[in-house]
Motif scaffolding. Structure first.
Motif: not given
Length: 1136
Positions: A842-851, A797-799, A766-771, A803-806
């Motif tokens: 797998x859904x979260x790490x590519x959220x919104x078509x990777x956008x 889930x947290x990873x 939660x705290x480090x999302x997207x960082x 790692x979203x958009x990395x």
């Protein structure tokens, strides 16, 4: 002069009656005091006597020597008092430890004295005490869950807190200040400074003079930020006002050159004050005072920073000031002012609640389309007019008394002056933006045209998970929903109708609701898309689960923008008789009507709650909180607390507990009374609600007291659920300081209790999302192999959140983590819980078509209300899977969308000063072709070789004999070198095949060909152009510039919608073609037409599959009774 080795002679001079001798002795001692102070300390009384003797001409010199002696004796308070008595002889500018220490001590004393003379004012009005909750809590709820916890509890009123000194500038008593503690100092927290010394009036005057000299020296060198820090800690707003004015005056004095610079000193200082106010000041009352001061100063400036004003206005809930500002900008009439007004409107929509935005729109001048909202079913106006009176929050709005006259003058002014056509058009456009229609339309277009969702990953997840298992079916549904969130791409469902048909009961509910996540923001076609699934009055009804899911989906499409559908949802919710449909309708109402504060919707939800049904009760309790989000409505809280104690259903209690936490969103200390009561309740579910109240009331504040309370509960509560959520809540409180969380949960991640370990994983996510924070990843990687399945689930889930958009250029570990996710999902021996978590990941790490990224704060730095609420409700998937869809509320499109003054999307390019691969999309997964099994070489025995040799010998002998028999024939024998050549050619062919195979294997073993990537990076040029509506990550924004001369942004781009001023409006412009409208405007098949649109047919197929009544539904077909059978004995029957 020769250095002294003893002070005996000089000390003797101090007893002489001659003032000249005494002065000489003091001057010599002052020069050599660092060496002679041990001898002088014995005669300190004589030096003090000289200072107190009014007839002695060099009293200030005596005070300075005494101050230096006490400094060496480490008696800093006495040293400071005598240094203040030294007057101008105490030189602030002279570098030295003595001067630095005394200055720091003076600053601390000044802060403590000033804070004592400026006591904290509550965030409510001065004459109006905080309303009291009349609840069914035990009578001992008096300020702390226990005596020991009360000292460090965030629920203790700030005036009663006992915290050590944490002055930002303190260099003494450093044991009470740990700079590594998240949140820095306790600026504005009463009790955080030691009791000031009892100083005489003369000494206090000297202290003020020293501080004034210190401030003046800061002003001279332009160090305004230091003065601001001291002023805020001292709660001295007069000094803060003076500092800001001095900065702006200095900028004017320097002339036009400074004014035309990119950012002036005064603007930087204002940004700094805003940042300190939002992120460091922990007391809401002081924060409001500082923001009001900033507003006053900004309004006095001829060309104020409107974007800073907008920030303050939203936080202070000053809707009349917001509408006033928009009117002033529109009335100016020039293109830039109009663009600024539109940009502010976009910022207000991003940061404000539906209730706030509606009040702003009501105060704008009327235009022809005033009736439009009510025609579209906008039920917000009437409830909000009443709600403003009945929603008496625990934190009463301090500004209500100030707003009344401002509102009345605005109304009268708008009636007197008729609007021009341009102004009418501008105000209608502003209304369109404030309703959110324009922002949602632009984000939908961006996600639709840039969709990079990898279908291969979805197919892999689908093939790896058995669809007959409902948890696996739901896992695939969530992965598809998250991966295509907001893209309006439901092709995966269209192509997998057989798989979709395996959904039954609540899986069907979840699958239908997933359409809402996929089409989120498609407000023009949302209701039409869901038409086949929505409840109908015809005799042949769809499955109840499909109907309930469709109402939930409708709410998700219109998230935080329920203007068009609230009436419809209320009607269907009130009509529904089946609990499943009521459940979906309640969730849809809550999401669409979020933060409207509508009493009518609340009453309808409460009536259903009182039917005491466990299935719909949980959803209704949650939705009551969503509708009253952040209002602090006492009446609602009392109803919910009372019913939570009356009902026997744990699900209802849990829904109400979450609802109460949502009502207290961002209320900070106003929620203390509720938190105290909930944490003392014997029911662990209500204690769970108390912890969630801390998480949401103090979200993003970094409050030290909230953190201490959560850590205390995390190791002391008897309920695993409460301990788990206490650790998890650290993520909500600290998400603005993600770097501090890994260090804080490091030991908790190694706890013996798996629930605490799970909470640690989620807090990191939660705290480090997207960082892409390395410290968080290092903690989570070993937890993917934890012995407990749900801990592994949380780690996965947290990873994915982190790692979203990395990509590999940003974080090299992302390739390994993606491979691990693929491995876990396809491992047949892995537990179902971990596989479900892996599907979500797998859904979260590519959220919104990777956008999309997960952003709990907006691009402008405010709290992102919808995202925080979505994340908080998502964590409840632990108890109820359909709530997983709420995570989609946290997905924030990462783009720069340029819009001109006509709110059209021009085609232009902006520049990114990085390599293209730095922020590029990650590569799509490669599909490996199934390799044929390699042939194993046949084993050759030694006897076989011997037999072959014997056979060859025999053949040679026969050839020789045949030569003798037939002399006419001359057989040609191959030459030895030709034989060797053939053999070598064969070997070469074989070796070539082997080498190719080796190369292929080496390529596979190297993840994504790291060597080639490095070479590619070396060859790439720095800097490239991007088209309008391109993906721009938050970390990339600082590298973005607008070199094109025609379109210039009205403010420094922060991502999201950016208003552009067209410097060449007379020239023709090219606009981007809207692809969403083009795709949705395809004609629907008519009744008599032969050709059928395949997309339309597929949509009907999905509706038919999801709408089918399950065999085990009530009213459905009953299964045949099993055939009769006989059994012989009781033993055999038991075996069976």
């Amino acid at each position: 002069m020769v250095a002294l080795t003893s002070a005996a002679g000089l000390v003797g001079f101090l007893s002489e009656p001659d003032n000249a001798l005494r002065t000489f002795a003091l001057e010599r001692l002052n020069e050599e005091i660092d060496l002679l102070w041990p001898e002088v300390s014995g005669s300190i009384g004589q030096i003090e006597a000289l200072y107190e003797d009014e007839s002695f001409p060099e009293r200030e010199l005596a005070a300075l020597v005494a101050a230096k002696v006490y400094y060496q004796l480490q008696e800093y308070n006495e040293s400071m008092v005598f240094a203040l008595g030294a007057g101008k002889l105490f030189n602030l500018d002279q570098p030295g430890e003595f001067e630095d220490t005394i200055v720091a001590k003076c600053v601390d004393t000044y802060i403590a004295l000033s804070a004592m003379h400026n006591p904290p004012t509550p965030a409510s009005t001065a004459n109006q005490p905080l309303p009291q909750l009349t609840t069914a809590f035990p009578s001992n709820a008096n300020g702390g869950a226990s005596t020991s916890a009360g000292l460090t509890s965030p629920t203790t009123p700030f005036s009663q807190s006992t915290l050590p000194s944490k002055s930002l500038l303190s260099r003494v008593d450093s044991s009470g200040f740990d700079p590594s503690v998240p949140g820095g100092g306790n600026a504005g927290v009463p009790g955080s400074h030691p009791s000031p010394l009892a100083l005489s009036r003369n000494v206090q005057k000297s202290l003020q003079a020293i501080i004034r000299r210190l401030f003046e020296s800061c002003y001279e060198v332009g160090a305004y930020q230091q003065v601001v820090g001291i002023a805020i800690e001292a709660r001295n707003l007069d000094v803060l006002r003076e500092t800001i004015l001095r900065a702006s005056q200095e900028e004017k004095r320097r002339g036009k050159k400074a004014a035309t610079a990119a950012t002036g000193k005064s603007e930087e200082l204002m940004e700094y004050v805003l940042d300190i106010c939002m992120n460091v000041v922990q007391e809401r009352g002081l924060r409001n005072e500082i923001l009001r001061l900033i507003l006053d100063l900004l309004n006095d400036i001829p060309n104020p920073d409107y974007f800073s004003i907008a920030k303050c206005v939203v936080y202070l809930d000053q809707h009349s000031m917001a509408s006033n500002m928009l009117k002033q900008l529109v009335e100016r009439g020039d293109g830039r002012s109009l663009a600024v007004a539109y940009q502010i409107s976009f910022d207000l929509y991003d940061n404000g609640t539906q209730e706030f935005l509606t009040k702003v729109m009501d105060e704008l001048p009327e235009t022809e389309e005033k009736e439009q909202p009510t025609a579209n079913g906008d039920v917000n106006h009437q409830p909000k007019a009443d709600g403003a009176q009945e929603t008496d929050s625990l934190l009463a709005n301090a500004d209500n008394s100030n707003e009344a006259p401002a509102t009345s003058t605005i109304v009268s002014r708008s009636k007197q002056k008729p609007l021009t056509e341009e102004e009418k058009k501008a105000f209608s456009s502003i209304r369109q933006i404030l309703r959110g229609t324009k922002s949602i339309e632009l984000n939908l277009e961006f996600l639709f045209r840039n969709n990079h969702a990898d279908r291969n990953i979805l197919n892999k997840v689908r093939d790896s998970l058995e669809a007959r298992n409902s948890i696996f079916h739901s896992g695939v549904t969530f992965a598809n929903a998250f991966m295509n969130s907001g893209t309006a791409s439901d092709s995966f469902l269209r192509e997998n109708l057989e798989w979709l048909g395996k959904a039954v009961n609540w899986s069907k509910f979840t699958a239908t609701a997933a359409l809402g996540v996929i089409h989120r923001g498609n407000i023009s076609n949302g209701q039409k898309l869901l038409e086949p699934y929505l409840p109908k009055e015809t005799a042949v009804a769809n499955s109840a689960y499909s109907q309930g899911g469709s109402l939930y989906a409708l709410g998700l499409i219109y998230t935080n923008h329920g203007t068009h559908v609230l009436d419809y949802l209320r009607t269907q919710f009130n009509k529904a008789t089946e609990e499943v449909v009521q459940h979906g309708g309640a969730l849809g109402l809550g999401v669409a009507g979020m933060a409207t504060g509508s009493d009518e919707i609340y009453e309808e939800l409460r009536n259903v709650l009182y039917t005491d049904s466990a299935i719909n009760g949980e959803a209704v309790g949650l939705s009551m909180g969503l509708v009253m989000l952040g209002t602090g409505n006492i009446k609602a809280l009392e109803d919910m607390i009372q019913y939570a104690h009356d009902t026997q259903h744990e699900k209802i209690v849990r829904g109400l507990a979450m609802g109460m936490a949502l009502i207290m969103y961002a209320r900070q200390e106003a929620a203390d009374e509720l938190i105290n009561g909930l944490l003392e309740d014997p029911d662990p579910t209500l204690r769970y609600g108390g912890i969630m109240t801390i998480a949401l009331a103090y979200c993003g504040t970094g409050s030290n007291k909230a953190v201490r309370k959560l850590l205390h509960v995390a190791v002391s509560d008897v309920s695993d659920d409460v301990r788990r959520v206490a650790v998890m809540s650290l993520g909500f409180v600290l998400f603005r300081k993600p770097g501090s969380v890994p260090r804080m949960v490091e030991l908790l991640a190694e706890s013996y209790n798996p629930h605490v370990r799970y909470g640690a994983t989620m807090a990191l996510g939660i705290a480090c999302a997207g960082t892409g924070l390395d410290e968080a990843v290092d903690l989570l990687e070993p937890m993917m192999k934890d012995s407990t399945d749900f801990v592994r689930q949380g780690a996965l889930i947290s990873l994915s959140m982190i790692m979203v958009q990395q990509n590999e250029a940003m974080n090299p570990k992302v390739a390994t983590i993606r491979k691990t996710l693929q491995k876990v999902i396809s491992d047949r021996h892995e537990d179902a819980m971990a596989k479900f978590g892996c599907a979500l990941a797998l859904g979260i790490i590519d959220a919104g078509g990777r956008n999309c990224s997960i952003g709990l704060q907006t691009q402008t730095g405010n709290l992102n209300m919808a995202a925080i609420v979505g994340m908080a409700v998502f964590t409840q998937y632990w108890y109820w899977f359909p709530l997983t869809h709420f995570l989609a509320l946290s997905f924030t499109p990462t783009a720069i969308i340029g819009v001109d003054q006509e709110l059209e999307i021009p085609s232009f390019k902006f520049h990114s000063a990085t390599r293209p691969s730095m922020f590029d999309y990650p590569p799509e997964q490669e599909i490996k072709t199934e390799e044929a099994p390699e042939k194993v070489k046949t084993a050759v025995l030694s006897t076989t070789n011997q037999a072959k040799r014997r056979k060859q010998l025999k053949e040679r002998q026969q050839r020789r004999e045949s030569m003798d028999v037939d002399p006419g024939q001359t057989p040609t024998t191959p030459k030895p070198d030709e034989e060797m050549k053939d053999v070598e050619d064969g070997k070469k062919d074989e070796s070539a095949v082997v080498d190719d195979a080796k190369d292929a294997k080496e390529k596979e073993s190297t993840p994504n060909g790291e060597g080639s990537i490095k070479k590619k990076i070396e060859k790439e040029k720095v800097g490239y152009d991007l088209e309008n509506m391109s993906r721009v990550l938050p970390a990339q924004v600082k590298y973005i510039s607008f070199p094109e001369a025609r379109y210039v942004p009205v403010k420094k781009p922060t991502g999201g919608v950016v208003l552009l001023t067209d410097t060449k409006p007379e020239e023709p412009k090219t606009l981007l073609e809207l692809k969403v409208k083009k795709s949705s405007s395809a004609p629907a098949p008519t009744a008599g037409a032969d050709a059928v649109d395949p997309a339309q047919a597929n949509a009907e197929n999905i509706a038919a599959v999801l709408g089918a009544v399950d065999e085990d539904d009530e009213g459905g077909e009953e299964a045949d009774a099993p055939a009769e059978f006989d059994y012989e004995s009781a033993g055999e029957e038991g075996d069976r």
